[in-house]
Scaffold this motif. Structure first.
Motif: not given
Length: 119
Positions: A45-49
């Motif tokens: 989920k927080r791997g958008a970058r």
DNA sequence: GGTATGACTGTAT
DNA sequence: GATACAGCCATAC
């Protein structure tokens, strides 16, 4: 289970990259998605970058419509990375997506969630 | 092996 | 409501 860990090690090449490209290619014409949606679909989920970073290298991979990937606000954050600052919005507009001032209009209408569409 | 960076997202002030 | 900071994951130096 350790099986999952073993599987990840086997594909430690860069499954994240590959997955990103796969998902992006599956985006239908006239639809867009966000980095977070892809990252979430990939399990991070927080791997958008990382999604954005991976797509930053996607210019080496043909068939990856990176112009259909925008941030959650619908802003064409990557337009500056294209050949010309207008390539991204021009392509989206050509596909039927309403783009104005580097931002997608009616994003909810064009948004494509891989987690829902590919579930 | 540690530090720095990145096309983001969400929470806090 | 807008701005600032932190989190999170993977690659590069």
């Amino acid at each position: 289970m350790s099986a999952r860990k073993q599987e990840r090690q086997t594909k430690s090449e860069s499954d994240f990259f590959h997955n990103v490209y796969e998902v992006v290619r599956l985006i239908p014409v006239g639809r867009v998605t966000s980095y977070g949606a892809i990252a979430s679909y990939l399990g991070s989920k927080r791997g958008a970058r990382m999604v954005g970073w991976a797509l930053g290298n996607s210019y080496l991979h043909e068939g990856v419509p990176a112009h259909r990937v925008v941030n959650k606000a619908g802003v064409l954050t990557a337009k500056l990375l294209f050949e010309t600052p207008t390539t991204m919005e021009d392509r989206l507009a050509d596909e039927g997506v309403e783009v104005s001032n580097d931002q997608i209009q009616n994003l909810d209408k064009y948004f494509w969630d891989p987690d829902k569409e590919l579930s």
